[in-house]
Scaffold this motif. Structure first.
Motif, PDB file in Angstrom:
ATOM      1  N   ALA A 107       0.902  -1.220  -0.054  1.00  0.00           N
ATOM      2  CA  ALA A 107       0.083  -0.045  -0.206  1.00  0.00           C
ATOM      3  C   ALA A 107       0.857   1.334   0.123  1.00  0.00           C
ATOM      4  O   ALA A 107       1.473   1.493   0.841  1.00  0.00           O
ATOM      5  CB  ALA A 107      -0.941   0.045   1.122  1.00  0.00           C
ATOM      6  N   LYS A 108       0.730   2.027  -1.218  1.00  0.00           N
ATOM      7  CA  LYS A 108       1.589   3.262  -1.292  1.00  0.00           C
ATOM      8  C   LYS A 108       0.693   4.490  -0.756  1.00  0.00           C
ATOM      9  O   LYS A 108      -0.396   4.656  -1.388  1.00  0.00           O
ATOM     10  CB  LYS A 108       2.049   3.632  -2.669  1.00  0.00           C
ATOM     11  N   PRO A 109       0.897   4.903   0.369  1.00  0.00           N
ATOM     12  CA  PRO A 109       0.198   6.167   0.718  1.00  0.00           C
ATOM     13  C   PRO A 109       0.234   7.250  -0.312  1.00  0.00           C
ATOM     14  O   PRO A 109       1.263   7.338  -1.317  1.00  0.00           O
ATOM     15  CB  PRO A 109       0.636   6.869   2.034  1.00  0.00           C
ATOM     16  N   SER A 110      -0.880   8.135  -0.470  1.00  0.00           N
ATOM     17  CA  SER A 110      -1.140   9.142  -1.524  1.00  0.00           C
ATOM     18  C   SER A 110      -0.125  10.266  -0.711  1.00  0.00           C
ATOM     19  O   SER A 110       0.102  10.523   0.360  1.00  0.00           O
ATOM     20  CB  SER A 110      -2.570   9.492  -1.346  1.00  0.00           C
ATOM     21  N   ALA A 111       0.374  11.013  -1.847  1.00  0.00           N
ATOM     22  CA  ALA A 111       1.187  12.166  -1.265  1.00  0.00           C
ATOM     23  C   ALA A 111       0.387  13.080  -0.653  1.00  0.00           C
ATOM     24  O   ALA A 111       0.936  13.649   0.423  1.00  0.00           O
ATOM     25  CB  ALA A 111       1.855  12.792  -2.738  1.00  0.00           C
ATOM     26  N   LEU A 112      -0.763  13.343  -0.909  1.00  0.00           N
ATOM     27  CA  LEU A 112      -1.468  14.437   0.034  1.00  0.00           C
ATOM     28  C   LEU A 112      -1.721  13.933   1.506  1.00  0.00           C
ATOM     29  O   LEU A 112      -1.783  14.855   2.391  1.00  0.00           O
ATOM     30  CB  LEU A 112      -3.005  14.608  -0.893  1.00  0.00           C
ATOM     31  N   ALA A 113      -1.854  12.555   1.500  1.00  0.00           N
ATOM     32  CA  ALA A 113      -2.099  12.099   2.981  1.00  0.00           C
ATOM     33  C   ALA A 113      -0.903  12.039   3.698  1.00  0.00           C
ATOM     34  O   ALA A 113      -0.631  12.282   4.786  1.00  0.00           O
ATOM     35  CB  ALA A 113      -2.618  10.614   2.749  1.00  0.00           C
ATOM     36  N   THR A 114       0.337  11.883   2.889  1.00  0.00           N
ATOM     37  CA  THR A 114       1.700  12.257   3.449  1.00  0.00           C
ATOM     38  C   THR A 114       2.001  13.474   3.890  1.00  0.00           C
ATOM     39  O   THR A 114       2.645  13.738   4.980  1.00  0.00           O
ATOM     40  CB  THR A 114       2.793  11.630   2.706  1.00  0.00           C
ATOM     41  N   VAL A 115       1.680  14.467   3.154  1.00  0.00           N
ATOM     42  CA  VAL A 115       2.077  15.937   3.258  1.00  0.00           C
ATOM     43  C   VAL A 115       1.087  16.614   4.425  1.00  0.00           C
ATOM     44  O   VAL A 115       1.551  17.433   5.071  1.00  0.00           O
ATOM     45  CB  VAL A 115       2.258  16.643   1.715  1.00  0.00           C
ATOM     46  N   GLY A 116      -0.269  15.975   4.191  1.00  0.00           N
ATOM     47  CA  GLY A 116      -1.110  16.838   4.816  1.00  0.00           C
ATOM     48  C   GLY A 116      -1.546  18.239   4.470  1.00  0.00           C
ATOM     49  O   GLY A 116      -1.113  18.751   3.482  1.00  0.00           O
ATOM     50  N   LEU A 117      -2.204  18.810   5.291  1.00  0.00           N
ATOM     51  CA  LEU A 117      -2.573  20.208   5.286  1.00  0.00           C
ATOM     52  C   LEU A 117      -1.267  21.142   5.691  1.00  0.00           C
ATOM     53  O   LEU A 117      -1.487  21.613   6.748  1.00  0.00           O
ATOM     54  CB  LEU A 117      -3.831  20.562   5.761  1.00  0.00           C
ATOM     55  N   ALA A 118      -0.364  21.114   5.125  1.00  0.00           N
ATOM     56  CA  ALA A 118       0.977  21.807   5.510  1.00  0.00           C
ATOM     57  C   ALA A 118       0.981  23.421   5.595  1.00  0.00           C
ATOM     58  O   ALA A 118       1.832  24.055   5.725  1.00  0.00           O
ATOM     59  CB  ALA A 118       2.249  21.191   4.859  1.00  0.00           C
ATOM     60  N   GLY A 119      -0.099  23.702   4.779  1.00  0.00           N
ATOM     61  CA  GLY A 119      -0.033  25.299   4.536  1.00  0.00           C
ATOM     62  C   GLY A 119       0.272  25.618   3.307  1.00  0.00           C
ATOM     63  O   GLY A 119       0.428  24.784   2.419  1.00  0.00           O
ATOM     64  N   PRO A 120       0.708  26.994   3.242  1.00  0.00           N
ATOM     65  CA  PRO A 120       0.956  27.520   1.849  1.00  0.00           C
ATOM     66  C   PRO A 120       2.294  26.902   1.259  1.00  0.00           C
ATOM     67  O   PRO A 120       3.213  26.668   2.116  1.00  0.00           O
ATOM     68  CB  PRO A 120       1.166  29.141   2.091  1.00  0.00           C
ATOM     69  N   GLY A 121       2.250  26.587  -0.191  1.00  0.00           N
ATOM     70  CA  GLY A 121       3.316  25.857  -0.408  1.00  0.00           C
ATOM     71  C   GLY A 121       3.575  24.442  -0.462  1.00  0.00           C
ATOM     72  O   GLY A 121       4.193  23.810  -1.374  1.00  0.00           O
ATOM     73  N   ALA A 122       2.467  23.764   0.184  1.00  0.00           N
ATOM     74  CA  ALA A 122       2.558  22.406   0.456  1.00  0.00           C
ATOM     75  C   ALA A 122       2.190  21.596  -0.878  1.00  0.00           C
ATOM     76  O   ALA A 122       2.948  20.586  -1.485  1.00  0.00           O
ATOM     77  CB  ALA A 122       1.305  21.890   1.163  1.00  0.00           C
ATOM     78  N   ALA A 123       1.328  22.413  -1.849  1.00  0.00           N
ATOM     79  CA  ALA A 123       0.946  21.917  -3.126  1.00  0.00           C
ATOM     80  C   ALA A 123       2.278  21.851  -3.947  1.00  0.00           C
ATOM     81  O   ALA A 123       2.502  20.914  -4.826  1.00  0.00           O
ATOM     82  CB  ALA A 123       0.010  22.654  -3.964  1.00  0.00           C
ATOM     83  N   ASP A 124       3.297  22.599  -3.830  1.00  0.00           N
ATOM     84  CA  ASP A 124       4.433  22.630  -4.524  1.00  0.00           C
ATOM     85  C   ASP A 124       5.348  21.220  -4.218  1.00  0.00           C
ATOM     86  O   ASP A 124       5.921  21.023  -5.288  1.00  0.00           O
ATOM     87  CB  ASP A 124       5.428  23.825  -4.237  1.00  0.00           C
ATOM     88  N   VAL A 125       5.224  20.783  -3.183  1.00  0.00           N
ATOM     89  CA  VAL A 125       6.021  19.647  -2.978  1.00  0.00           C
ATOM     90  C   VAL A 125       5.262  18.203  -3.147  1.00  0.00           C
ATOM     91  O   VAL A 125       6.167  17.129  -3.343  1.00  0.00           O
ATOM     92  CB  VAL A 125       6.635  19.373  -1.503  1.00  0.00           C
TER      93      VAL A 125
END
Length: 158
Positions: free
Chosen positions: A44-62
């Protein structure tokens, strides 16, 4: 006669690779082609979004970089599983990478393959870690629609 399906859940831990090796040794060692089971190895590969979470501004860039790393980890895990199976001369194996939480991915794999057995390793977490992180093996034991075998890696005595 069609073989029963055995799903083996793996991650990048020694515990899950031990569970895979233990399973191959105990169910496939005598003559892998005559085993009563067809084996499906699922990571099971976690989704990138679940791994990063709601990290705030700039999170979408990573997110693309995190996703790329998660795909590399998944490929490495599957490659190691292939090596373990090949070393035990077990070649008739289906390998899958499912995206999402391991608990749901493994229960879904059981349903999709009509598995009669699910094998998972035990990380050996204590009560606090298990409460915080959740136990995949505990969840699967209660929710998978098949028998669940939890393989524990022996503790090394000093």
């Amino acid at each position: 006669m069609e073989k029963s399906v055995m799903v083996v859940g793996i991650d990048d831990s020694d515990h899950s690779f031990y569970a895979l090796e233990w399973t191959l040794q105990h169910f496939f060692s005598a003559s892998p082609e005559n085993s009563p089971f067809k084996i499906v190895v699922v990571h099971a590969k976690p989704s990138a979004l679940a791994t990063v979470g709601l990290a705030g501004p700039g999170a979408a860039d990573v997110l693309p970089y995190v996703d790329m790393d998660l795909k590399k980890i998944a490929a490495r895990v599957i490659e190691k599983a292939k090596e373990i199976c090949a070393a035990k001369s077990v070649n008739d194996v289906i390998y899958e990478v499912a995206e999402g939480d391991a608990r749901n991915a493994l229960c879904d794999a059981v349903e999709n393959h009509h598995a009669s057995v699910l094998v998972v390793g035990s990380h050996g977490y204590g009560a606090i870690k298990r409460a915080v992180l959740g136990s995949v093996s505990d969840y699967c034991a209660h929710h998978a629609h098949c028998s669940v075998m939890i393989v524990k890696k022996p503790k090394i005595k000093h």
